[in-house]
Design a protein around this motif. Structure first.
Motif, short mmCIF file in Angstrom:
data_model
loop_
_atom_site.label_atom_id
_atom_site.label_comp_id
_atom_site.label_asym_id
_atom_site.label_seq_id
_atom_site.Cartn_x
_atom_site.Cartn_y
_atom_site.Cartn_z
N ASP C 126 4.27 18.39 -16.77
CA ASP C 126 3.13 17.59 -16.36
C ASP C 126 2.55 18.12 -15.06
N ARG C 127 1.40 17.63 -14.71
CA ARG C 127 0.84 17.97 -13.40
C ARG C 127 1.87 17.57 -12.36
N GLY C 128 2.22 18.48 -11.49
CA GLY C 128 3.23 18.13 -10.50
C GLY C 128 4.64 18.19 -11.05
N GLY C 129 4.76 18.65 -12.26
CA GLY C 129 6.09 18.79 -12.84
C GLY C 129 6.76 20.05 -12.33
N LEU C 130 7.95 20.26 -12.79
CA LEU C 130 8.77 21.32 -12.23
C LEU C 130 8.15 22.69 -12.42
N ALA C 131 7.61 22.94 -13.62
CA ALA C 131 7.02 24.26 -13.88
C ALA C 131 5.88 24.52 -12.91
N ALA C 132 5.06 23.51 -12.72
CA ALA C 132 3.94 23.67 -11.80
C ALA C 132 4.43 23.96 -10.39
N ARG C 133 5.47 23.23 -9.97
CA ARG C 133 5.97 23.42 -8.61
C ARG C 133 6.61 24.78 -8.45
N ALA C 134 7.29 25.23 -9.50
CA ALA C 134 7.98 26.52 -9.38
C ALA C 134 6.98 27.67 -9.34
N LEU C 135 5.87 27.52 -10.05
CA LEU C 135 4.92 28.61 -10.13
C LEU C 135 3.87 28.57 -9.02
N ALA C 136 3.74 27.44 -8.35
CA ALA C 136 2.71 27.31 -7.31
C ALA C 136 2.82 28.40 -6.25
N PRO C 137 4.02 28.63 -5.69
CA PRO C 137 4.12 29.64 -4.64
C PRO C 137 3.63 31.01 -5.10
N ILE C 138 3.79 31.31 -6.42
CA ILE C 138 3.31 32.60 -6.89
C ILE C 138 1.82 32.58 -7.14
N GLY C 139 1.27 31.38 -7.05
CA GLY C 139 -0.18 31.29 -7.20
C GLY C 139 -0.64 31.07 -8.62
N ILE C 140 0.29 30.81 -9.56
CA ILE C 140 -0.12 30.57 -10.94
C ILE C 140 -0.38 29.08 -11.12
N ASP C 141 -1.56 28.79 -11.65
CA ASP C 141 -1.92 27.40 -11.85
C ASP C 141 -1.84 27.08 -13.33
N LEU C 142 -0.90 26.22 -13.70
CA LEU C 142 -0.73 25.91 -15.12
C LEU C 142 -1.87 25.04 -15.62
N PRO C 143 -2.30 25.30 -16.86
CA PRO C 143 -3.30 24.39 -17.43
C PRO C 143 -2.66 23.04 -17.72
N LYS C 144 -3.51 22.08 -18.01
CA LYS C 144 -2.98 20.75 -18.29
C LYS C 144 -2.23 20.78 -19.62
N LEU C 145 -0.95 20.43 -19.58
CA LEU C 145 -0.17 20.50 -20.80
C LEU C 145 0.22 19.13 -21.32
N VAL C 146 0.13 18.14 -20.48
CA VAL C 146 0.43 16.79 -20.92
C VAL C 146 -0.85 15.99 -20.86
N ARG C 147 -1.04 15.16 -21.86
CA ARG C 147 -2.26 14.38 -21.96
C ARG C 147 -3.49 15.28 -22.02
N ASP C 148 -3.35 16.41 -22.68
CA ASP C 148 -4.47 17.33 -22.81
C ASP C 148 -5.05 17.24 -24.21
N GLN C 149 -6.21 17.87 -24.38
CA GLN C 149 -6.91 17.75 -25.66
C GLN C 149 -6.14 18.35 -26.82
N TRP C 150 -5.41 19.40 -26.57
CA TRP C 150 -4.72 20.05 -27.68
C TRP C 150 -3.30 19.52 -27.88
N ALA C 151 -2.93 18.54 -27.08
CA ALA C 151 -1.61 17.92 -27.24
C ALA C 151 -0.48 18.94 -27.14
N VAL C 152 -0.64 19.87 -26.21
CA VAL C 152 0.39 20.92 -26.10
C VAL C 152 1.75 20.31 -25.78
N GLY C 153 1.72 19.31 -24.89
CA GLY C 153 2.98 18.67 -24.53
C GLY C 153 3.65 18.06 -25.75
N VAL C 154 2.86 17.44 -26.60
CA VAL C 154 3.43 16.84 -27.82
C VAL C 154 4.03 17.93 -28.70
N ILE C 155 3.31 19.04 -28.81
CA ILE C 155 3.80 20.12 -29.64
C ILE C 155 5.12 20.65 -29.11
#
Lengths: 290, 350, 288
Positions: C126-155
C-alpha cells in the motif's frame, strides 16, 4: 579381446535425464520462498511488536521501538480468546459432520454401479461451481426463516455445504483404490455391511480421511465469507475478528498482526503435523478431476 | 551399419552396486540378449544405453560416435517398453509418427513412413484408433512400429513380451525376430525368460549381480555352458560332482565321467534330456518321483548318493512307478563346469 | 449376483445423508435464489413473476460495471496464478537439494486465510507500505497497487493463495503420468521442452482444468479480498449482493445477481471442456 580405448574421456557425463542442474532450481525456489513467505512473516511479526506509543510510520523500514503491549492486550482480550475457541470448536464440529455425511456417499460413488452416478457426481460438485458467496446469501435467506442466522449451529451447517464436495471426492478416490476383491473376500467370509465398513473400508481409507479431514478443518478454520454472512455479528470466529481490524472502523495493523498469528500458529502446527501423515497424491486426486 | 561398444560402465544406487564395470560389444545387425534374474542389472544397463539413466563411469559408442554424453533425444536409439508406453492422447498414427515429427520430417513423408511401418506390423487398419481401444498385443506392435520407423542405430527391448499371455508371446516373438532380420537393425533384448532368449538371440549375455558371467551363441551356451550359473539358468540341468578314482573321473554311478583327465574334483553338467533311463532290477538307481508333463515324462532318480532329474520325450515313453529300480546312462559326454559360481569373462571371446 | 435394483436401492440409501443434506442446504437455496431473481418466493418487496430485478441489474451502471469487474477478478488472477503454477509444479518435481522442504513450504499459503493475504498486501504494497519505504531511498516511486483501477493488490493477494492450490493439483496430475511415457518421448527425439508441451501438459490437462476452474469460480465470488484491497469503484457484484441483502433487504435483486454469476461460472465450465477437447486432438498431430 576388444577394449580399444575410446577417444573421449571416461568421466561420468554430467547431463542428467531431465536437464539442468538441480542447484539452480533450489536457488530459485529458495529465493522465491524468502520473498513470498519469509518477508511477509517478518513484517507481520514486526507489526505485532510495534510500540503503541510510537507507532510505525513511513519512512521507517523497521519500527523504531518494539514492545509487547499489543500481545498483552490481545491475549487478555476475551473476544479474541473466545473467537479462537469458537474457531477450533466449529472446525472440529464441521470436520465430524462432513466426514459422517461424506463416507456413505463416497462409498456409493466409488464402488457401486448405478445409473445416475454421473448426475450424482455433478451434484456433489455443484457447491464448488457456484461461487461461495451466492451459496452463503441463499442459505442466509433460508436460515432467516429457520432462525438459524447468528447461531453457531447455523455457521456449522453452512460451512459443511462447502466442505462436503472435497471430502466426498477425496474419500471416493481413496475408496476406489481399495481392490474390490478385498470386499468380495470379506463378504464370502461372512461380513455384513457394518463389519465391512468398520474392518475393511475405514481402515484402508484412512489416508483419505486424514487428507480430507485436515483439509476440512483448515477450510473451516480460515473460512470467512459464509461465516460472516450467516454468523456475524454474534458468531465471531478469528477470521471475522481479523476482518473488523482490517475493514471495519479503521485499519489497525498491530491488532491485525497479532490476530493473524493467533490464527496462523495453530494452522501451521496442524500443517506440519499433517505434512508427515498427509499424502499429496491423495489430496490432489480428490481435487484433480472435475 | 551400427556397432555398439560399451566400456567399463558402472552404476550404483545409494549403497548398492547395480553394475560392476560392464563391457560388451554388439556387431552390426546382431541380435543380442541380456539374460538374467531380476536385479541382475540388465534393465539398468539398458536404460543407461538409452540415456534414461546416467552411469557413474564408462563410455558408450555407436560406431565411432561417443554417445554417453548425449541426452536420450539425440542418441537415435529406439526403445520398446514392457509397458508399451504409448501416448494415450494420440492416435496410433500420431504415436508412430511422433519420432519423425521430432526430427522435423515433412508431413507428407511422415504419413508415408508411418503407413509403411504400420504395414510392417500388420496394423494399417488401426491407424486412427487410440491406444486404449487396442489389445495388449496390438499395442506392443504399435510400440514396435514407433521404435523402428525412426530408423534407429540400435533397437532396445525391455522385456516387451512380459505383459502378454503365452500364445501371443510366442507369436509376437517370432514376428519380432523376422522384423529385426528384415530391417537389419542392431538389437539388444532384455529378458529373464531363457526360452525367449534362445529363440531370439544371435548371442546371449548371461548376467548376474551386475556382471556378465558368460556369453555365447544359444546352441553353444546351452550345450557347453562354462559356468554353473549359466548351466542352471538356461533350461534345466543336473550339476553332478565328479570324483577322481585312480586318475579317472567317475560319475556317481561309477561310470567314467569324461575324457579329460588329470583335473581334480569337478562338477559336470548333464541335462535331464541327455540321460537315458532303463528299468533294471539291479539298477543302482531308484525312482523317487514322476511328473507327467504331456510332451515328456520327468523323473527324479536317486543314484550314487545324488538325486538326478531325467526327462524322456515322446508318447511311447513308459511312466515308471515310484520306487522302481533303474539304470542310468549318459547319452552324451557330460560337460565340465568352471569352478566358482561366477566366472566374469570379458566378452568378445569367441 | 445382486440385480441392478438392489444396487440402486443400496446406492440411494448411502447417498441419502450427504445428498439430502446438500439438497436441503444447497439445492433448495439455489432454487429459491433462481426463482427469487424472477420475483417468486422472495421476502421484502412484492412477489410475483417479474423481470424487474434483471432490468435493474443490467440497467444500472454500477451493477453492470460490477459484473464486468467480477469477471475480471475471476479471469486475471487465475491466469496469473496458472502461469506461475505450471513452472512451479515442474520445478518441484525435479530432483534438487531441499526438495522435501520446498514441497512442504509451498503449501503454507493453503492454510492461511484470504484475509491474511490481504493484510500482507496491505502492509507491503500500500501507499506507505514496506515496499514503498524500502524503495524510497533509491528514488523508486511505486505505482498505486492497492485500491487501484486494475486491482493489482487483489491480484497479488489472490495469486498468493491460488498458486499453491493450483500447484498441488497440477503437480498431482503431472506425477500421475507413467514415467515410461516420458522416457519414450525422450528416446524418440523430444527434448525436455517438447516433452513438456506435447506430452506432459496434454496428459495433465484434467488437473490443469480443474485447478483453473476452481480458482476462477473462487475469484468470481470473492468478497473479502476485493473489499479490502480493491478500488472504490467499481465494486464487484459480490459486494453489491451483500449490500442489497443486508442493508437494503432487496433479496430479489440479490438473487438476480447470484444467478448471473452462477451462470457465467457454468458457461466458463462448459467452454473450457470444449476447448480442452480440441486441444487434445491438436496435440494428437496429423489428422485435424
Amino acid at each position: 579381446m576388444t577394449a580399444t580405448l575410446s577417444a573421449t574421456p571416461m568421466r561420468a557425463p554430467r547431463q542428467p535425464f531431465l536437464s539442468s542442474d538441480g542447484r539452480w532450481i533450489s536457488l530459485g525456489l529458495g529465493l522465491a520462498f524468502v520473498v513470498v513467505l519469509g518477508l511477509p512473516l517478518v513484517v507481520a511479526v514486526l507489526w505485532s511488536l510495534v510500540d503503541p506509543r510510537v507507532g510505525w510510520f513511513a519512512p521507517d523500514v523497521v519500527p523504531t521501538s518494539l514492545a509487547l503491549d499489543h500481545w498483552h492486550t490481545a491475549l487478555r482480550n476475551p473476544t479474541i480468546l473466545s473467537a479462537l475457541g469458537l474457531s477450533v470448536g466449529i472446525g472440529i464440529a464441521v470436520t465430524i459432520l462432513t466426514s459422517v455425511l461424506a463416507l456413505p456417499t463416497a462409498y456409493a460413488l466409488a464402488k457401486l454401479p448405478f445409473k445416475m452416478k454421473r448426475a450424482v457426481e455433478l451434484f456433489v460438485l455443484a457447491p464448488l461451481i457456484v461461487p461461495g458467496i451466492i451459496v452463503a446469501v441463499g442459505v442466509g435467506a433460508i436460515f432467516f426463516r429457520l432462525d438459524l442466522v447468528y447461531t453457531i449451529p447455523g455457521v456449522i451447517l453452512v460451512q459443511t455445504v462447502g466442505t462436503l464436495p472435497f471430502m466426498i471426492r477425496i474419500l471416493a478416490a481413496t475408496i476406489e483404490a481399495i481392490p474390490g476383491d478385498l470386499i468380495a473376500a470379506a463378504r464370502t467370509l461372512g461380513a455384513g455391511p457394518w463389519s465391512i465398513a468398520r474392518h475393511i473400508v475405514i481402515p484402508l481409507a484412512w489416508p483419505g480421511f486424514i487428507a480430507g479431514g485436515l483439509l476440512t478443518f483448515v477450510s473451516s478454520f480460515e473460512e470467512f465469507e459464509k461465516t460472516f454472512i450467516i454468523g456475524s455479528p454474534f458468531v465471531q470466529t478469528l477470521p471475522v475478528i481479523l476482518w473488523t481490524y482490517l475493514g471495519g472502523r479503521g485499519i489497525i495493523f498491530p491488532n491485525a498482526a497479532v490476530v493473524t498469528f493467533i490464527l496462523l500458529v495453530p494452522m501451521l502446527i496442524v500443517f506440519f503435523l499433517a505434512g508427515r501423515v498427509l499424502r499429496d497424491d491423495v489430496l490432489a486426486s480428490g481435487m484433480g478431476k472435475l | 551399419m551400427s556397432t555398439l561398444h560399451i566400456d567399463g560402465v558402472a552404476k550404483s544406487f545409494g549403497g548398492t552396486t547395480a553394475l560392476h564395470e560392464v563391457s560388451l560389444h554388439v556387431g552390426d545387425g546382431e541380435f543380442v540378449t541380456l539374460l538374467g534374474p531380476s536385479g541382475c542389472g540388465k534393465t539398468t544397463l539398458m536404460r543407461i544405453i538409452a540415456g534414461i539413466t546416467q552411469p557413474d563411469r564408462g563410455s558408450i559408442r555407436i560406431d565411432d560416435r561417443a554417445i554417453h554424453a548425449l541426452p536420450p533425444e539425440r542418441r537415435n536409439i529406439g526403445l520398446v517398453f514392457q509397458s508399451y508406453a504409448l501416448f494415450p492422447h494420440m492416435t496410433v498414427a500420431a504415436n508412430v509418427g511422433f519420432g519423425l515429427k521430432m526430427r522435423g520430417i515433412p508431413r507428407a513423408q511422415v504419413a508415408a513412413r508411418v503407413a509403411a511401418a504400420l504395414d510392417l506390423v500388420d496394423l494399417g487398419a488401426l491407424a486412427d484408433r487410440h491406444p486404449r481401444a487396442l489389445s495388449g498385443g496390438q499395442q506392443q506392435r504399435v510400440a514396435l512400429a514407433r521404435a523402428v520407423v525412426i530408423e534407429p542405430d540400435v533397437l532396445l527391448f525391455d522385456e516387451p513380451l512380459s505383459n502378454l499371455d503365452a500364445k501371443l508371446r510366442d507369436q509376437l516373438r517370432d514376428d519380432l525376430k523376422i522384423l529385426q532380420r528384415r530391417l537389419g537393425i542392431t538389437a539388444i533384448y532384455v529378458t529373464h525368460d531363457q526360452a525367449e532368449a534362445m529363440a531370439l538371440a544371435d548371442r546371449i549375455l548371461v548376467m548376474k549381480d551386475g556382471r556378465i558371467v558368460e556369453e555365447g551363441a544359444p546352441v553353444a551356451l546351452y550345450r557347453q555352458p562354462r559356468t554353473r550359473f549359466a548351466a542352471e539358468f538356461l533350461g534345466q540341468t543336473n550339476v553332478i560332482p565328479v570324483h577322481l578314482e585312480a586318475g579317472q573321473p567317475l560319475m556317481p554311478w561309477d561310470m567314467v565321467g569324461f575324457a579329460r583327465t588329470g583335473i581334480a574334483d569337478r562338477h559336470v553338467s548333464l541335462r535331464p534330456e541327455d540321460i537315458a533311463m532303463t528299468p533294471d532290477a539291479e539298477g543302482p538307481g531308484e525312482v523317487r518321483g514322476v511328473i507327467f508333463l504331456g510332451a515328456s515324462v520327468e523323473c527324479r532318480v536317486a543314484i550314487g548318493g545324488v538325486e538326478l532329474r531325467v526327462r524322456q520325450s515322446g508318447s511311447g515313453v513308459a511312466i515308471p512307478e515310484i520306487g522302481a529300480p533303474v539304470r542310468l546312462a549318459a547319452r552324451i559326454e557330460p560337460h565340465p563346469l568352471a569352478e566358482g559360481v561366477h566366472s566374469a569373462l570379458s566378452v568378445g571371446d569367441a | 449376483m445382486i440385480g441392478g435394483f438392489a444396487y440402486r436401492a443400496a446406492a440411494a440409501i448411502l447417498i441419502l445423508p450427504a445428498g439430502g443434506y446438500l439438497a436441503l442446504f444447497f439445492g433448495l437455496p439455489l432454487l429459491l435464489a433462481f426463482l427469487g431473481g424472477f420475483g417468486l418466493f422472495t421476502r421484502g418487496a412484492e412477489t410475483g413473476f417479474t423481470l424487474e430485478h434483471y432490468r435493474v441489474l443490467f440497467g444500472t451502471q454500477a451493477y453492470r460495471d460490477g459484473l464486468w469487474f467480477s469477471t475480471y477478478l475471476a479471469i486475471v488472477p487465475t491466469l496469473v496464478s496458472l502461469s506461475l503454477s505450471l513452472p512451479l509444479a515442474v520445478a518441484l518435481a525435479r530432483t534438487h537439494p531441499g526438495q522435501k522442504l520446498f514441497n512442504m513450504l509451498y503449501k503454507v499459503p493453503l492454510v492461511v486465510p484470504g484475509i491474511v493475504a490481504a493484510f500482507i498486501v496491505m502492509t507491503m504494497f500500500d501507499r506507505g507500505g514496506l515496499a514503498a519505504r524500502a524503495l524510497a531511498p533509491i528514488g523508486i516511486d511505486l505505482p498505486k497497487l492497492v485500491r487501484d483501477q486494475w486491482a493489482v493488490g487483489v491480484i497479488i493477494a489472490t495469486a498468493w493463495k491460488a498458486v499453491p492450490f493450483m500447484t498441488l493439483i497440477i503437480g498431482g496430475s503431472l506425477g500421475a503420468i507413467n514415467r515410461d511415457i516420458l522416457a519414450a518421448a525422450r528416446t524418440l527425439g523430444a527434448g525436455p521442452w517438447a516433452t513438456f508441451v506435447r506430452i506432459q501438459v496434454p496428459l495433465a490437462l484434467p488437473g490443469i482444468t480443474a485447478a483453473f476452474l476452481l480458482t476462477f469460480i473462487g475469484g468470481m465470488g470473492a468478497y473479502a479480498v476485493p473489499n479490502l484491497l480493491g478500488p472504490v469503484y467499481p465494486l464487484p457484484l459480490s459486494v453489491h449482493m451483500y449490500v442489497n441483502a443486508f442493508e437494503r433487504n432487496n433479496w430479489g435483486l440479490v438473487s438476480a445477481m447470484g444467478t448471473v454469476l452462477s451462470l457465467i461460472s457454468i458457461m466458463v465450465l462448459l467452454a473450457y471442456y470444449r476447448a480442452t477437447r480440441s486441444m487434445r486432438t491438436a496435440y494428437g498431430g496429423e489428422a485435424r
